[in-house]
Design a protein around this motif. Structure first.
Motif, PDB file in Angstrom:
ATOM      1  N   MET A  40     -35.502  45.890  -1.410  1.00 35.45           N
ATOM      2  CA  MET A  40     -34.714  45.713  -0.194  1.00 35.45           C
ATOM      3  C   MET A  40     -35.077  46.778   0.833  1.00 35.45           C
ATOM      4  O   MET A  40     -35.468  47.889   0.463  1.00 35.45           O
ATOM      5  N   LYS A  41     -34.949  46.415   2.129  1.00 29.62           N
ATOM      6  CA  LYS A  41     -35.158  47.402   3.175  1.00 29.62           C
ATOM      7  C   LYS A  41     -33.968  48.368   3.219  1.00 29.62           C
ATOM      8  O   LYS A  41     -32.849  48.006   2.846  1.00 29.62           O
ATOM      9  N   PRO A  42     -34.194  49.594   3.684  1.00 27.27           N
ATOM     10  CA  PRO A  42     -33.092  50.564   3.782  1.00 27.27           C
ATOM     11  C   PRO A  42     -32.202  50.260   4.979  1.00 27.27           C
ATOM     12  O   PRO A  42     -32.303  50.881   6.043  1.00 27.27           O
ATOM     13  N   LEU A  43     -31.305  49.276   4.836  1.00 30.81           N
ATOM     14  CA  LEU A  43     -30.408  48.853   5.911  1.00 30.81           C
ATOM     15  C   LEU A  43     -29.126  49.663   5.907  1.00 30.81           C
ATOM     16  O   LEU A  43     -28.784  50.324   4.908  1.00 30.81           O
ATOM     17  N   VAL A  44     -28.395  49.558   7.015  1.00 28.35           N
ATOM     18  CA  VAL A  44     -27.119  50.261   7.150  1.00 28.35           C
ATOM     19  C   VAL A  44     -26.092  49.306   7.750  1.00 28.35           C
ATOM     20  O   VAL A  44     -26.388  48.590   8.720  1.00 28.35           O
ATOM     21  N   TRP A  45     -24.893  49.261   7.148  1.00 29.49           N
ATOM     22  CA  TRP A  45     -23.817  48.454   7.724  1.00 29.49           C
ATOM     23  C   TRP A  45     -23.389  49.044   9.059  1.00 29.49           C
ATOM     24  O   TRP A  45     -23.583  50.230   9.325  1.00 29.49           O
ATOM     25  N   SER A  46     -22.785  48.217   9.895  1.00 26.98           N
ATOM     26  CA  SER A  46     -22.411  48.647  11.240  1.00 26.98           C
ATOM     27  C   SER A  46     -21.338  49.734  11.246  1.00 26.98           C
ATOM     28  O   SER A  46     -21.120  50.379  12.268  1.00 26.98           O
ATOM     29  N   ASP A  47     -20.683  49.986  10.099  1.00 26.48           N
ATOM     30  CA  ASP A  47     -19.732  51.099  10.023  1.00 26.48           C
ATOM     31  C   ASP A  47     -20.397  52.386   9.532  1.00 26.48           C
ATOM     32  O   ASP A  47     -19.722  53.391   9.312  1.00 26.48           O
ATOM     33  N   GLY A  48     -21.730  52.350   9.348  1.00 24.28           N
ATOM     34  CA  GLY A  48     -22.479  53.538   8.946  1.00 24.28           C
ATOM     35  C   GLY A  48     -22.730  53.663   7.466  1.00 24.28           C
ATOM     36  O   GLY A  48     -23.439  54.582   7.031  1.00 24.28           O
ATOM     37  N   THR A  49     -22.207  52.754   6.648  1.00 21.98           N
ATOM     38  CA  THR A  49     -22.397  52.797   5.196  1.00 21.98           C
ATOM     39  C   THR A  49     -23.727  52.149   4.817  1.00 21.98           C
ATOM     40  O   THR A  49     -24.033  51.044   5.285  1.00 21.98           O
ATOM     41  N   PRO A  50     -24.543  52.800   3.990  1.00 24.84           N
ATOM     42  CA  PRO A  50     -25.830  52.204   3.592  1.00 24.84           C
ATOM     43  C   PRO A  50     -25.638  50.898   2.812  1.00 24.84           C
ATOM     44  O   PRO A  50     -24.697  50.755   2.022  1.00 24.84           O
ATOM     45  N   VAL A  51     -26.516  49.962   3.039  1.00 28.73           N
ATOM     46  CA  VAL A  51     -26.565  48.727   2.264  1.00 28.73           C
ATOM     47  C   VAL A  51     -27.293  49.021   0.952  1.00 28.73           C
ATOM     48  O   VAL A  51     -28.350  49.664   0.950  1.00 28.73           O
ATOM     49  N   THR A  52     -26.734  48.555  -0.161  1.00 29.07           N
ATOM     50  CA  THR A  52     -27.335  48.827  -1.467  1.00 29.07           C
ATOM     51  C   THR A  52     -27.601  47.534  -2.219  1.00 29.07           C
ATOM     52  O   THR A  52     -27.104  46.462  -1.854  1.00 29.07           O
ATOM     53  N   ALA A  53     -28.372  47.658  -3.292  1.00 34.17           N
ATOM     54  CA  ALA A  53     -28.602  46.517  -4.168  1.00 34.17           C
ATOM     55  C   ALA A  53     -27.283  46.037  -4.770  1.00 34.17           C
ATOM     56  O   ALA A  53     -27.110  44.843  -5.045  1.00 34.17           O
ATOM     57  N   GLY A  54     -26.348  46.950  -4.942  1.00 32.61           N
ATOM     58  CA  GLY A  54     -25.033  46.574  -5.454  1.00 32.61           C
ATOM     59  C   GLY A  54     -24.309  45.611  -4.544  1.00 32.61           C
ATOM     60  O   GLY A  54     -23.504  44.788  -5.001  1.00 32.61           O
ATOM     61  N   ASP A  55     -24.587  45.673  -3.232  1.00 29.11           N
ATOM     62  CA  ASP A  55     -23.977  44.720  -2.303  1.00 29.11           C
ATOM     63  C   ASP A  55     -24.519  43.314  -2.535  1.00 29.11           C
ATOM     64  O   ASP A  55     -23.809  42.330  -2.352  1.00 29.11           O
ATOM     65  N   SER A  56     -25.782  43.216  -2.925  1.00 30.31           N
ATOM     66  CA  SER A  56     -26.350  41.909  -3.252  1.00 30.31           C
ATOM     67  C   SER A  56     -25.751  41.367  -4.544  1.00 30.31           C
ATOM     68  O   SER A  56     -25.468  40.171  -4.658  1.00 30.31           O
ATOM     69  N   VAL A  57     -25.540  42.246  -5.527  1.00 36.10           N
ATOM     70  CA  VAL A  57     -24.891  41.832  -6.782  1.00 36.10           C
ATOM     71  C   VAL A  57     -23.454  41.392  -6.500  1.00 36.10           C
ATOM     72  O   VAL A  57     -22.975  40.401  -7.063  1.00 36.10           O
ATOM     73  N   PHE A  58     -22.767  42.094  -5.597  1.00 34.53           N
ATOM     74  CA  PHE A  58     -21.410  41.710  -5.196  1.00 34.53           C
ATOM     75  C   PHE A  58     -21.423  40.308  -4.578  1.00 34.53           C
ATOM     76  O   PHE A  58     -20.548  39.479  -4.842  1.00 34.53           O
ATOM     77  N   SER A  59     -22.440  40.030  -3.768  1.00 36.88           N
ATOM     78  CA  SER A  59     -22.595  38.703  -3.168  1.00 36.88           C
ATOM     79  C   SER A  59     -22.787  37.642  -4.251  1.00 36.88           C
ATOM     80  O   SER A  59     -22.190  36.555  -4.187  1.00 36.88           O
ATOM     81  N   PHE A  60     -23.606  37.948  -5.265  1.00 36.01           N
ATOM     82  CA  PHE A  60     -23.803  37.033  -6.384  1.00 36.01           C
ATOM     83  C   PHE A  60     -22.492  36.771  -7.117  1.00 36.01           C
ATOM     84  O   PHE A  60     -22.168  35.630  -7.466  1.00 36.01           O
ATOM     85  N   GLU A  61     -21.714  37.809  -7.334  1.00 35.06           N
ATOM     86  CA  GLU A  61     -20.432  37.669  -8.034  1.00 35.06           C
ATOM     87  C   GLU A  61     -19.463  36.790  -7.250  1.00 35.06           C
ATOM     88  O   GLU A  61     -18.737  35.974  -7.826  1.00 35.06           O
ATOM     89  N   LEU A  62     -19.461  36.945  -5.922  1.00 31.73           N
ATOM     90  CA  LEU A  62     -18.619  36.087  -5.088  1.00 31.73           C
ATOM     91  C   LEU A  62     -19.083  34.639  -5.172  1.00 31.73           C
ATOM     92  O   LEU A  62     -18.269  33.714  -5.252  1.00 31.73           O
TER      93      LEU A  62
END
Length: 465
Positions: free
Chosen positions: A1-23
């Motif tokens: 994954m690219k080193p992205l950042v959420w608009s509130d300043g929190t880094p995007v992580t691989a865990g966010d993709s796993v969270f998406s899978f869980e949803l």
């Protein structure tokens, strides 16, 4: 994954993709579960790395695409999957890791996006504009007027249609707009009722079983005229179920050009002659005139205009066409009640959505809708076309991984067989129509993208100052 950042300043992580899978896997999330069911495990292996494993025995040619778009776990984890469907933080004002973030959303009027200061390409001065306002426009005519008045800078294909093309081209000639035409992923075609259900088959001669008849009808169809008159000569005539520029089109694909004389010779050879000289051919077994019905969906203006030209074309080959239009909910209803998917038609006009991989499965014997599969709507070979050699090549192509020789060779062999057999009349690709004001820069219509705004971060507007 690219080193992205959420608009509130929190880094995007691989865990966010796993969270998406869980949803996505949650029963409360109303989406198809097939990708989930074909997944044995999906886990993060690092801050920005993921691992997907499929279930044993499942061959997924697009395995590399099994990545779930990241969702902000830190922002949404307080909600259940069901609550997220209505939560303001998800439905109306979500976080973004893209170039823009929602500032305002007024139902039925407009949506305003502003620059995401945490966008990962901000050091390259992207996005190029600070604010974008989307106007919700109810009609294509109103969108054209807003473009001409300067109220809007960009009009996209979901709001403009081919019907506005004449107006848009006139405006372009006068320096008021720039127009864009791009082939979309939808192609128009007319299907032969090669093997209808028995109850329908007994009502008429077997008009279309002989490939020579189908080949002749293709040659008798002036598809280029359709493109020129109905699509401003901006579309491409199709010769198969993929476009001519597709990398898998074989060099030796059989092409059936518009040739009325050759078409009539072929129909004579197939045994359909005009014995009584009335201009209509007959079935020589029983003397039945070659009069067939073309079905279509009511209210589809383009399809109706296509049918009118086709009706004229067939008269030149001694075939009389009656036009019949059904309301879409009846026309596309599952069989056996629906005439299209119930295989109760002579000829049927409609369109298919193409994919990047040639969809040869549309013409597999195993995909014919019938009582054995309960007329399931996922079985789409409404022609009833059966060809064992085509089935072998297509099934081998579908089982092969993209990029392999087996994938390429079998898809090409399937196309060769199909182009000889011609179970349908491929007509043309539908057009995407878009327009911009002259001062808009970097607006690029890409045929591989669903939206013309795929590079929204790079679109700019020249200042009038």
């Amino acid at each position: 994954m690219k080193p992205l950042v959420w608009s509130d300043g929190t880094p995007v992580t691989a865990g966010d993709s796993v969270f998406s899978f869980e949803l996505a896997a949650d029963p409360q999330t109303p989406i198809p579960k097939k990708p989930i069911e074909q997944t044995a495990s999906y886990k993060e292996t690092g801050e920005l790395t993921l691992e997907w494993k499929g279930i044993p025995g499942n061959l997924d040619p697009n395995y590399f695409a099994n990545i779930w778009t990241p969702y902000p776990r830190h922002y949404w984890s307080q909600y259940s999957a069901g609550d997220l469907l209505e939560a303001e933080e998800a439905k109306r004002m979500p976080l973004s890791h893209g170039p823009f973030v929602v500032e305002e959303w007024l139902d039925g009027d407009h949506l305003t996006l502003v620059k995401n200061e945490n966008y990962y390409l901000s050091d390259q001065e992207l996005p190029r504009v600070d604010r974008i306002r989307f106007l919700f426009t109810p009609t294509s005519g109103q969108m054209s007027a807003q473009l001409l008045s300067g109220e809007c800078d960009i009009g996209t294909h979901d709001g403009l249609t081919i019907r506005e093309s004449s107006l848009l081209l006139d405006a372009e000639r006068n320096g008021l707009l720039r127009t864009y035409f791009q082939a979309g992923p939808v192609f128009e075609h007319i299907d032969f009722g090669i093997n209808p259900i028995d109850e329908f088959k007994t009502t008429r001669p077997d008009w279309f079983e002989d490939p020579r008849v189908r080949q002749a009808i293709v040659m008798c169809t002036d598809r280029q005229r359709m493109v020129e008159e109905l699509l401003f000569d901006k579309a491409e005539v199709m010769d198969a179920y993929i476009p001519s520029l597709h990398p898998l089109i074989p060099d030796d694909l059989t092409v059936w050009p518009y040739d009325v004389e050759a078409a009539n010779i072929l129909l004579d050879a197939a045994g359909f002659l005009d014995a009584d000289g009335d201009g209509i051919r007959e079935d020589q077994t029983g003397g039945t005139p070659f009069k067939v019905t073309l079905l279509g969906a009511k209210g589809n203006e383009l399809s109706e205009e296509v049918a009118g030209i086709f009706q004229e074309n067939m008269a030149e080959c001694g075939i009389e066409i009656e036009l019949s239009y059904l309301l879409p909910d009846k026309y596309f209803a599952d069989g056996p009640e629906g005439l299209l998917f119930g295989r109760q038609f002579d000829l049927a006009a409609f369109s298919w959505l193409m994919s990047i991989e040639p969809n040869c499965a549309l013409y597999l014997s195993s995909q014919i809708p019938d009582p054995s599969n309960n007329w399931n709507g996922n079985y789409n070979n409404v022609t009833g076309f059966r060809n064992s050699e085509f089935d072998t090549a297509c099934e081998a192509a579908l089982e092969a991984l993209p990029g392999t020789s087996e994938f390429e060779e079998n898809h090409q062999e399937a196309l060769r067989i199909w182009s000889e057999q011609m179970p349908i009349i491929p007509l043309f690709m539908h057009l995407k129509v878009a327009a911009t004001r002259p001062e808009v820069e970097n607006f690029i219509v890409d045929p591989t993208q669903d939206s013309e705004l795929w590079n929204l971060y790079n679109i700019d507007k020249i200042s009038e100052d």
